[in-house]
Scaffold this motif. Sequence first.
Motif, mmCIF file in Angstrom:
data_model
loop_
_atom_site.group_PDB
_atom_site.id
_atom_site.type_symbol
_atom_site.label_atom_id
_atom_site.label_comp_id
_atom_site.label_asym_id
_atom_site.label_seq_id
_atom_site.Cartn_x
_atom_site.Cartn_y
_atom_site.Cartn_z
ATOM 1 N N ASN A 66 14.592 65.598 -71.079
ATOM 2 C CA ASN A 66 14.000 65.104 -69.836
ATOM 3 C C ASN A 66 13.306 63.760 -70.020
ATOM 4 N N SER A 67 12.639 63.567 -71.143
ATOM 5 C CA SER A 67 12.014 62.269 -71.378
ATOM 6 C C SER A 67 13.068 61.191 -71.618
ATOM 7 N N LEU A 68 14.205 61.564 -72.165
ATOM 8 C CA LEU A 68 15.290 60.606 -72.309
ATOM 9 C C LEU A 68 15.872 60.230 -70.951
ATOM 10 N N TYR A 69 15.962 61.211 -70.052
ATOM 11 C CA TYR A 69 16.412 60.918 -68.687
ATOM 12 C C TYR A 69 15.461 59.981 -67.962
ATOM 13 N N ILE A 70 14.178 60.072 -68.242
ATOM 14 C CA ILE A 70 13.212 59.150 -67.633
ATOM 15 C C ILE A 70 13.341 57.764 -68.253
ATOM 16 N N ALA A 71 13.627 57.698 -69.542
ATOM 17 C CA ALA A 71 13.682 56.413 -70.237
ATOM 18 C C ALA A 71 14.934 55.603 -69.904
ATOM 19 N N LEU A 72 16.052 56.250 -69.674
ATOM 20 C CA LEU A 72 17.316 55.535 -69.478
ATOM 21 C C LEU A 72 17.299 54.526 -68.332
ATOM 22 N N PRO A 73 16.857 54.872 -67.124
ATOM 23 C CA PRO A 73 16.849 53.861 -66.064
ATOM 24 C C PRO A 73 15.920 52.695 -66.373
ATOM 25 N N ASN A 74 14.812 52.972 -67.036
ATOM 26 C CA ASN A 74 13.882 51.903 -67.379
ATOM 27 C C ASN A 74 14.483 50.933 -68.383
ATOM 28 N N ILE A 75 15.167 51.453 -69.387
ATOM 29 C CA ILE A 75 15.802 50.585 -70.380
ATOM 30 C C ILE A 75 16.950 49.802 -69.754
ATOM 31 N N ILE A 76 17.728 50.439 -68.903
ATOM 32 C CA ILE A 76 18.839 49.746 -68.238
ATOM 33 C C ILE A 76 18.319 48.609 -67.372
ATOM 34 N N VAL A 77 17.268 48.860 -66.601
ATOM 35 C CA VAL A 77 16.692 47.815 -65.744
ATOM 36 C C VAL A 77 16.113 46.690 -66.600
ATOM 37 N N ALA A 78 15.426 47.026 -67.687
ATOM 38 C CA ALA A 78 14.838 45.999 -68.549
ATOM 39 C C ALA A 78 15.921 45.115 -69.175
ATOM 40 N N VAL A 79 16.983 45.723 -69.673
ATOM 41 C CA VAL A 79 18.070 44.936 -70.279
ATOM 42 C C VAL A 79 18.775 44.096 -69.222
ATOM 43 N N LEU A 80 18.993 44.666 -68.056
ATOM 44 C CA LEU A 80 19.650 43.942 -66.974
ATOM 45 C C LEU A 80 18.849 42.715 -66.559
ATOM 46 N N PHE A 81 17.567 42.874 -66.328
ATOM 47 C CA PHE A 81 16.749 41.733 -65.929
ATOM 48 C C PHE A 81 16.543 40.742 -67.061
ATOM 49 N N TYR A 82 16.543 41.213 -68.304
ATOM 50 C CA TYR A 82 16.412 40.306 -69.432
ATOM 51 C C TYR A 82 17.604 39.370 -69.522
ATOM 52 N N TYR A 83 18.816 39.913 -69.372
ATOM 53 C CA TYR A 83 20.000 39.071 -69.467
ATOM 54 C C TYR A 83 20.288 38.293 -68.197
ATOM 55 N N LEU A 84 19.825 38.767 -67.055
ATOM 56 C CA LEU A 84 19.979 37.989 -65.828
ATOM 57 C C LEU A 84 19.034 36.800 -65.792
ATOM 58 N N ARG A 85 17.938 36.903 -66.513
ATOM 59 C CA ARG A 85 16.963 35.816 -66.564
ATOM 60 C C ARG A 85 17.528 34.612 -67.325
ATOM 61 N N LYS A 86 18.375 34.859 -68.296
ATOM 62 C CA LYS A 86 18.902 33.763 -69.118
ATOM 63 C C LYS A 86 20.077 33.109 -68.496
#
Length: 96
Positions: free
Chosen positions: A76-96
Amino acid sequence: MRYFLFGVLLSLCGVLISMIMWGMEKIYLVSGTIGCIFIVISMIFSGSMVSGDRMRANFATETTEHRDERNKIALNSLYIALPNIIVAVLFYYLRK
Protein backbone atom coordinates in the motif's frame (compact mmCIF):
# COMPACT_ATOMS: atom_id res chain seq x y z
CA MET A 1 -6.95 1.20 -5.75
CA ARG A 2 -7.84 3.47 -2.86
CA TYR A 3 -4.18 3.92 -1.93
CA PHE A 4 -3.21 4.71 -5.51
CA LEU A 5 -5.87 7.44 -5.59
CA PHE A 6 -4.58 8.74 -2.27
CA GLY A 7 -1.12 8.91 -3.88
CA VAL A 8 -2.55 10.84 -6.83
CA LEU A 9 -4.18 13.28 -4.43
CA LEU A 10 -0.91 13.70 -2.54
CA SER A 11 0.97 14.32 -5.79
CA LEU A 12 -1.54 16.99 -6.83
CA CYS A 13 -1.20 18.67 -3.46
CA GLY A 14 2.58 18.44 -3.76
CA VAL A 15 2.53 20.09 -7.18
CA LEU A 16 0.31 22.90 -5.89
CA ILE A 17 2.50 23.49 -2.84
CA SER A 18 5.63 23.52 -5.02
CA MET A 19 4.07 25.99 -7.44
CA ILE A 20 3.11 28.32 -4.60
CA MET A 21 6.48 28.13 -2.83
CA TRP A 22 9.00 27.96 -5.68
CA GLY A 23 7.19 28.37 -8.97
CA MET A 24 7.76 26.16 -11.99
CA GLU A 25 11.52 25.73 -11.42
CA LYS A 26 11.24 23.20 -8.59
CA ILE A 27 7.77 21.81 -9.10
CA TYR A 28 9.06 18.26 -8.73
CA LEU A 29 10.54 18.77 -5.26
CA VAL A 30 7.63 18.16 -2.86
CA SER A 31 6.10 15.39 -4.93
CA GLY A 32 9.44 13.60 -5.25
CA THR A 33 10.09 13.91 -1.52
CA ILE A 34 6.71 12.41 -0.67
CA GLY A 35 7.38 9.56 -3.10
CA CYS A 36 10.81 8.85 -1.64
CA ILE A 37 9.44 8.82 1.92
CA PHE A 38 6.79 6.25 1.01
CA ILE A 39 9.31 4.12 -0.90
CA VAL A 40 11.53 4.02 2.19
CA ILE A 41 8.50 3.04 4.30
CA SER A 42 7.75 0.28 1.80
CA MET A 43 11.34 -0.95 1.92
CA ILE A 44 11.34 -1.04 5.71
CA PHE A 45 8.07 -2.95 5.98
CA SER A 46 8.97 -5.40 3.24
CA GLY A 47 12.08 -6.41 5.18
CA SER A 48 14.44 -5.80 2.29
CA MET A 49 16.84 -3.66 4.32
CA VAL A 50 17.99 -6.39 6.71
CA SER A 51 20.63 -9.05 6.33
CA GLY A 52 19.88 -12.64 5.41
CA ASP A 53 20.09 -14.06 8.91
CA ARG A 54 17.78 -11.37 10.27
CA MET A 55 15.31 -12.02 7.46
CA ARG A 56 15.40 -15.74 8.24
CA ALA A 57 14.86 -15.05 11.95
CA ASN A 58 11.95 -12.73 11.22
CA PHE A 59 10.39 -15.32 8.90
CA ALA A 60 10.73 -18.05 11.50
CA THR A 61 9.29 -16.07 14.42
CA GLU A 62 6.39 -14.13 12.87
CA THR A 63 2.96 -15.56 12.24
CA THR A 64 1.28 -15.72 8.86
CA GLU A 65 -1.14 -12.94 9.85
CA HIS A 66 1.69 -10.61 10.83
CA ARG A 67 3.57 -11.38 7.63
CA ASP A 68 0.48 -10.73 5.51
CA GLU A 69 -0.18 -7.46 7.34
CA ARG A 70 3.44 -6.34 6.90
CA ASN A 71 3.36 -7.16 3.19
CA LYS A 72 0.03 -5.35 2.82
CA ILE A 73 1.48 -2.21 4.42
CA ALA A 74 4.53 -2.40 2.15
CA LEU A 75 2.41 -2.78 -0.97
CA ASN A 76 0.00 0.00 0.00
CA SER A 77 2.82 2.43 0.70
CA LEU A 78 4.29 1.55 -2.68
CA TYR A 79 0.93 2.33 -4.29
CA ILE A 80 1.03 5.75 -2.62
CA ALA A 81 4.61 6.37 -3.74
CA LEU A 82 4.21 5.47 -7.42
CA PRO A 83 2.08 8.44 -8.56
CA ASN A 84 4.31 10.83 -6.66
CA ILE A 85 7.48 9.49 -8.26
CA ILE A 86 5.89 9.47 -11.72
CA VAL A 87 4.76 13.10 -11.34
CA ALA A 88 8.17 14.16 -10.00
CA VAL A 89 10.05 12.51 -12.88
CA LEU A 90 7.59 13.87 -15.43
CA PHE A 91 7.89 17.45 -14.22
CA TYR A 92 11.65 17.14 -13.83
CA TYR A 93 12.12 16.17 -17.47
CA LEU A 94 9.48 18.58 -18.76
CA ARG A 95 11.32 21.41 -17.05
CA LYS A 96 14.46 20.79 -19.11
